[in-house]
Design a protein around this motif. Structure first.
Motif, PDB file in Angstrom:
ATOM      1  N   ARG A  15     -47.950   7.284  18.538  1.00  9.07           N
ATOM      2  CA  ARG A  15     -48.136   7.095  19.969  1.00  9.07           C
ATOM      3  C   ARG A  15     -49.777   7.046  20.577  1.00  9.07           C
ATOM      4  O   ARG A  15     -50.620   7.343  19.750  1.00  9.07           O
ATOM      5  CB  ARG A  15     -47.437   8.118  20.885  1.00  9.07           C
ATOM      6  N   ILE A  16     -50.018   6.421  21.531  1.00  4.54           N
ATOM      7  CA  ILE A  16     -51.350   6.613  22.039  1.00  4.54           C
ATOM      8  C   ILE A  16     -51.199   6.961  23.301  1.00  4.54           C
ATOM      9  O   ILE A  16     -50.449   6.436  24.204  1.00  4.54           O
ATOM     10  CB  ILE A  16     -51.784   4.704  21.866  1.00  4.54           C
ATOM     11  N   THR A  33     -47.993   7.165  28.037  1.00  8.04           N
ATOM     12  CA  THR A  33     -48.067   6.996  26.435  1.00  8.04           C
ATOM     13  C   THR A  33     -47.563   5.623  25.973  1.00  8.04           C
ATOM     14  O   THR A  33     -46.616   5.443  26.595  1.00  8.04           O
ATOM     15  CB  THR A  33     -47.259   8.045  25.899  1.00  8.04           C
ATOM     16  N   VAL A  34     -48.241   5.124  25.351  1.00 10.68           N
ATOM     17  CA  VAL A  34     -47.952   3.581  24.672  1.00 10.68           C
ATOM     18  C   VAL A  34     -47.431   3.909  23.246  1.00 10.68           C
ATOM     19  O   VAL A  34     -48.260   4.454  22.336  1.00 10.68           O
ATOM     20  CB  VAL A  34     -49.116   2.847  24.913  1.00 10.68           C
ATOM     21  N   ALA A  35     -46.426   3.293  22.867  1.00  6.73           N
ATOM     22  CA  ALA A  35     -45.796   3.334  21.404  1.00  6.73           C
ATOM     23  C   ALA A  35     -46.832   2.613  20.609  1.00  6.73           C
ATOM     24  O   ALA A  35     -47.165   1.583  20.873  1.00  6.73           O
ATOM     25  CB  ALA A  35     -44.577   3.042  21.353  1.00  6.73           C
ATOM     26  N   ARG A  36     -47.253   3.172  19.580  1.00  2.00           N
ATOM     27  CA  ARG A  36     -47.959   2.209  18.549  1.00  2.00           C
ATOM     28  C   ARG A  36     -47.240   1.279  17.924  1.00  2.00           C
ATOM     29  O   ARG A  36     -45.966   1.520  17.595  1.00  2.00           O
ATOM     30  CB  ARG A  36     -48.496   3.511  17.234  1.00  2.00           C
ATOM     31  N   SER A  37     -47.660   0.198  17.765  1.00  2.00           N
ATOM     32  CA  SER A  37     -47.060  -0.919  17.118  1.00  2.00           C
ATOM     33  C   SER A  37     -47.845  -1.776  16.138  1.00  2.00           C
ATOM     34  O   SER A  37     -49.345  -1.602  15.918  1.00  2.00           O
ATOM     35  CB  SER A  37     -46.528  -2.005  18.113  1.00  2.00           C
ATOM     36  N   ASP A  42     -49.104  -2.786  21.534  1.00  3.81           N
ATOM     37  CA  ASP A  42     -49.828  -1.622  22.192  1.00  3.81           C
ATOM     38  C   ASP A  42     -51.139  -2.002  22.598  1.00  3.81           C
ATOM     39  O   ASP A  42     -51.528  -1.505  23.688  1.00  3.81           O
ATOM     40  CB  ASP A  42     -50.122  -0.421  21.076  1.00  3.81           C
ATOM     41  N   ARG A  43     -51.847  -2.750  22.041  1.00  2.00           N
ATOM     42  CA  ARG A  43     -53.166  -3.198  22.626  1.00  2.00           C
ATOM     43  C   ARG A  43     -52.809  -4.147  23.662  1.00  2.00           C
ATOM     44  O   ARG A  43     -53.618  -4.494  24.766  1.00  2.00           O
ATOM     45  CB  ARG A  43     -53.915  -4.020  21.649  1.00  2.00           C
ATOM     46  N   ARG A  45     -50.384  -3.806  25.697  1.00  5.59           N
ATOM     47  CA  ARG A  45     -50.166  -3.066  27.053  1.00  5.59           C
ATOM     48  C   ARG A  45     -51.396  -2.424  27.684  1.00  5.59           C
ATOM     49  O   ARG A  45     -51.605  -2.191  28.686  1.00  5.59           O
ATOM     50  CB  ARG A  45     -49.148  -1.756  26.535  1.00  5.59           C
ATOM     51  N   ILE A  46     -52.207  -1.968  26.757  1.00  9.26           N
ATOM     52  CA  ILE A  46     -53.560  -1.364  27.113  1.00  9.26           C
ATOM     53  C   ILE A  46     -54.454  -2.344  28.147  1.00  9.26           C
ATOM     54  O   ILE A  46     -55.140  -2.169  29.033  1.00  9.26           O
ATOM     55  CB  ILE A  46     -54.282  -0.759  25.951  1.00  9.26           C
TER      56      ILE A  46
END
Length: 155
Positions: A15-16, A33-37, A42-43, A45-46
């Protein structure tokens, strides 16, 4: 003190954690919290959060050993920060985050949360601690915290 919204990032294997500052750079608060992918979702979404909040700078936690030495997690955070920097139109900085996750667990325990129920938010709390430390360091020194991620020039 520079004004503008900053984003704090705590990079984990699964997670991030994401946090943000207020416009004046006084207070950091959790965002999500963003799921790591592996596929850059993930990037992406950020990058969406950066646009939604009008972020001018991203602070990524740099996990170092207590001795200051680099670890496998250090390399992972640097690689993530470099990939993120290539995807967003704002500067990315790396800031020492030693003990931020430990502090996050302690803060959640002190608030009465157990480890299992706190798992989804511990990354956000760690990101908030990283960002708040960076804000406080900038306010004290008058200089941006940590060091910038240099844009990578490649094929």
């Amino acid at each position: 003190m520079r004004t503008g919204v900053r984003l704090g990032i705590d990079v984990g294997k699964v997670r991030i954690g994401v946090s943000r500052s207020d416009l004046h750079g006084m207070l950091a608060t959790p965002v999500e919290t963003v799921a790591r992918s592996e596929d850059a979702a993930d990037r992406r979404r950020i990058a969406e959060i950066v646009t939604e909040l009008g972020v001018f700078e991203i602070i990524v936690g740099l996990p170092l050993a207590l001795s200051g030495a680099h670890t496998a997690s250090t390399a992972d955070a640097v690689a993530f920060a470099e990939a993120l920097e290539a995807q967003v139109d704002v500067p990315v900085r790396l800031v020492d985050e030693r003990l931020s996750t430990v502090s996050a667990h302690s803060a959640l325990r002190a608030s009465g949360k157990n480890s299992k129920s706190a798992r989804p938010v511990v990354d956000q709390v760690a990101a908030t601690i990283i960002l708040q430390h960076a804000l406080d360091a900038e306010r004290a020194s008058g200089r941006p915290p940590g060091h910038p991620v240099e844009p990578s020039i490649g094929p």
